[in-house]
Design a protein around this motif. Structure first.
Motif, mmCIF file in Angstrom:
data_model
loop_
_atom_site.group_PDB
_atom_site.id
_atom_site.type_symbol
_atom_site.label_atom_id
_atom_site.label_comp_id
_atom_site.label_asym_id
_atom_site.label_seq_id
_atom_site.Cartn_x
_atom_site.Cartn_y
_atom_site.Cartn_z
ATOM 1 N N CYS A 108 0.824 -1.213 0.000
ATOM 2 C CA CYS A 108 0.000 0.000 0.000
ATOM 3 C C CYS A 108 0.855 1.259 0.000
ATOM 4 O O CYS A 108 0.502 2.261 -0.643
ATOM 5 N N ALA A 109 1.986 1.210 0.724
ATOM 6 C CA ALA A 109 2.871 2.376 0.750
ATOM 7 C C ALA A 109 3.384 2.686 -0.649
ATOM 8 O O ALA A 109 3.447 3.860 -1.061
ATOM 9 N N ASN A 131 -8.168 5.200 -5.472
ATOM 10 C CA ASN A 131 -7.226 4.162 -5.063
ATOM 11 C C ASN A 131 -6.196 4.662 -4.051
ATOM 12 O O ASN A 131 -5.640 3.868 -3.289
ATOM 13 N N ASN A 132 -5.914 5.960 -4.066
ATOM 14 C CA ASN A 132 -5.041 6.513 -3.029
ATOM 15 C C ASN A 132 -5.689 6.396 -1.651
ATOM 16 O O ASN A 132 -5.032 6.017 -0.665
ATOM 17 N N LEU A 165 -6.269 3.627 3.628
ATOM 18 C CA LEU A 165 -7.119 2.930 4.594
ATOM 19 C C LEU A 165 -6.618 1.511 4.855
ATOM 20 O O LEU A 165 -6.499 1.081 6.019
ATOM 21 N N VAL A 166 -6.300 0.785 3.798
ATOM 22 C CA VAL A 166 -5.832 -0.590 3.965
ATOM 23 C C VAL A 166 -4.484 -0.626 4.677
ATOM 24 O O VAL A 166 -4.211 -1.523 5.479
ATOM 25 N N LEU A 195 -5.158 -0.273 8.385
ATOM 26 C CA LEU A 195 -5.726 -1.514 8.919
ATOM 27 C C LEU A 195 -4.663 -2.591 9.082
ATOM 28 O O LEU A 195 -4.650 -3.324 10.082
ATOM 29 N N ALA A 196 -3.757 -2.696 8.120
ATOM 30 C CA ALA A 196 -2.698 -3.709 8.198
ATOM 31 C C ALA A 196 -1.753 -3.432 9.363
ATOM 32 O O ALA A 196 -1.347 -4.353 10.083
ATOM 33 N N VAL A 197 -1.400 -2.169 9.561
ATOM 34 C CA VAL A 197 -0.505 -1.814 10.666
ATOM 35 C C VAL A 197 -1.168 -2.097 12.013
ATOM 36 O O VAL A 197 -0.541 -2.644 12.934
ATOM 37 N N VAL A 198 -2.434 -1.714 12.140
ATOM 38 C CA VAL A 198 -3.159 -1.983 13.387
ATOM 39 C C VAL A 198 -3.218 -3.475 13.667
ATOM 40 O O VAL A 198 -3.025 -3.928 14.811
ATOM 41 N N TYR A 199 -3.459 -4.264 12.631
ATOM 42 C CA TYR A 199 -3.513 -5.715 12.817
ATOM 43 C C TYR A 199 -2.172 -6.256 13.311
ATOM 44 O O TYR A 199 -2.130 -7.102 14.219
ATOM 45 N N MET A 200 -1.077 -5.789 12.714
ATOM 46 C CA MET A 200 0.243 -6.266 13.132
ATOM 47 C C MET A 200 0.506 -5.962 14.596
ATOM 48 O O MET A 200 1.014 -6.806 15.343
#
Length: 354
Positions: free
Chosen positions: A216-217, A239-240, A245-246, A249-254
Motif C-alpha cells: 500500500c505504501a 485508489n489513493n 485505509l488498507v 488496517l494492516a498496521v493496526v492488525y500487526m
C-alpha cells in the motif's frame, strides 16, 4: 527528443494457430504459478504438506479474478455503462482491468473456504503465500505493458514508456512507466517479507499484514503518478484513499496481533508431521506412555509370590514325598538340605525381580 525509451508492443496478443495467447492473461498465469510454487515451499518449511497450497489456490484464484474484475468495473463503471459504451465489455477480462483490492479481498474469501475444508488455519496459510503474491503482482504488472496502460505523467527520462495506441482516449507519447515502478516495488515487498519472516519469525497473519502495508505504501505514490481517468475524493484518486485505509488496517492488525498472539504457529496443518514420520501424534503418544509408566520402580506394585513356591512350602510342611525336602527328595538334596532352601529363596527372589 528522447534518447531512449521503453517501446510498447504493437499488439497484446500472439496467435499460436487458432489459439490466441494474450500477453495480459499470460502474465497473470505465470504470476499464479510463481505464487503457488513459492507458497508451497514456504508451507512445507513451516510443517505443512506438499500440495496444500495448490489445493487451496484452486479456490482462491477464481475468487480473486472475480473480485478483481468486480472492483474495477464498479469503480470505473463509466467505461462500461455510460452512453456509447457496451456493457458486455465488462466481461472481457483479457482486455485488462483487475483491481488488486477486490482481487485480494475475494481471493482471501476463496482461500478461507479452501483452508476451512482442509482444516488449515487461514493466518498461517496467508503468511506462507504472502511473498509469492507480491512476486505474482510484479509479473502481472507487465500485462499492463502489453495493453499499453498504467502509465504516469509525460516524461523524457530514458526509461519512459512509449504509448502508441490512441484507444480509450490515450495520447501517444512517452510517459512514466507506472507499471514498471509498481513491478519493481512488489519485488522489493516480497524480499522484505521473506527477510522479516526469517528474522522475526512472523506468525498468525503478520507476514501477510506486512506485505499488505508495504504494498500500500508503494501503491500510494505509483497511483499518484497516473494520469488516466479516475474518481477523485478531496483531490486524491479513489485508489489513493483505498491504499491509505488498507495500510492503516494492516498496521493496526500487526500491532494487536503481536500483543495478543506473539510468536509463530507450531502446527500449521493437522497430521502433516505424522505423515512425514516425525509427527506430533507420535510424540504425544510417547509422552502418554511415559506418564502411564511408574516414575520409579519403587512405586510399582510388588509382584505376588509365585504359586509354585507356596505349594512347595506347603508340601514340605506336610511331608509330601514329591516336595523338595520331603521323604522322597533326591539324594543330592538329602545330602545338603540347605541347598534346597537356597534354591527356593533364589526362585522367590527371581520372581520378585521379574
Amino acid at each position: 527528443m528522447e534518447l531512449a525509451f521503453i517501446p510498447s508492443p504493437s499488439r497484446g496478443v500472439l496467435n499460436l494457430g487458432p489459439i490466441p495467447l494474450r500477453g495480459y492473461a499470460f502474465c497473470i498465469i505465470i504470476g499464479v504459478f510463481v505464487a503457488v510454487w513459492l507458497g508451497n515451499k514456504r508451507w512445507i518449511a513451516r510443517g505443512g504438506r506438499a500440495g496444500t497450497v495448490a489445493d487451496i489456490a484452486v479456490w482462491a484464484v477464481p475468487f480473486g479474478l472475480i473480485g478483481g474484475r468486480l472492483y474495477h468495473v464498479i469503480t470505473d463503471y463509466q467505461l462500461y455503462f455510460s452512453d456509447g459504451r457496451d456493457w458486455v465489455d465488462a466481461f472481457k477480462i483479457w482486455e485488462g482491468g483487475l483491481g488488486i483490492w477486490g482481487a485480494i479481498a475475494f481471493g482471501a474469501l476463496g482461500a478461507w473456504i479452501g483452508a476451512r475444508r482442509r482444516g488449515v488455519p487461514m493466518p498461517a496459510y496467508a503468511d506462507a503465500v504472502a511473498p509469492g503474491i507480491a512476486f505474482a503482482q510484479a509479473i502481472g504488472r507487465w500485462g499492463n505493458w502489453f495493453n499499453q496502460e498504467l502509465y504516469g505523467k509525460p516524461t523524457d527520462l530514458p526509461w519512459a514508456v512509449e504509448i502508441t495506441s490512441s484507444d480509450g482516449g490515450r495520447v501517444p507519447g512517452t510517459y512514466h512507466p507506472a507499471f514498471l515502478y509498481e513491478s519493481l516495488w512488489c519485488i522489493g515487498v516480497a524480499l522484505l517479507v521473506i527477510w522479516a519472516d526469517r528474522r522475526f519469525k512472523l506468525g498468525h497473519g503478520r507476514a501477510f499484514a506486512l506485505y499488505v502495508a508495504a504494498y500500500c505504501a508503494g501503491r500510494f505514490w505509483t497511483e499518484y503518478l497516473r494520469v488516466d481517468d479516475a474518481h477523485h475524493i478531496l483531490g486524491l484518486r479513489l485508489n489513493n484513499w483505498t491504499a491509505l485505509l488498507v495500510f492503516l488496517l494492516a498496521v493496526v492488525y500487526m500491532v494487536l496481533s503481536a500483543r495478543m498472539r506473539p510468536g509463530r504457529e507450531t502446527v500449521v496443518e493437522p497430521g502433516a508431521e505424522a505423515a512425514d514420520g516425525a509427527g506430533a501424534d507420535g510424540a504425544d503418544g510417547a509422552e502418554k506412555d511415559a506418564d502411564a509408566a511408574p516414575a520409579n520402580s519403587s512405586d510399582a506394585e510388588e509382584p505376588k509370590e509365585p504359586k509354585d513356591s507356596k505349594v512347595a512350602e506347603d508340601s514340605e510342611k506336610e511331608g509330601d514325598p514329591a516336595a523338595p525336602g520331603g521323604s522322597g527328595e533326591s539324594e543330592a538334596a538329602a545330602a545338603d538340605p540347605a541347598d534346597g532352601v537356597r534354591d527356593l529363596k533364589d526362585g522367590a527372589d527371581s520372581a520378585r525381580k521379574g
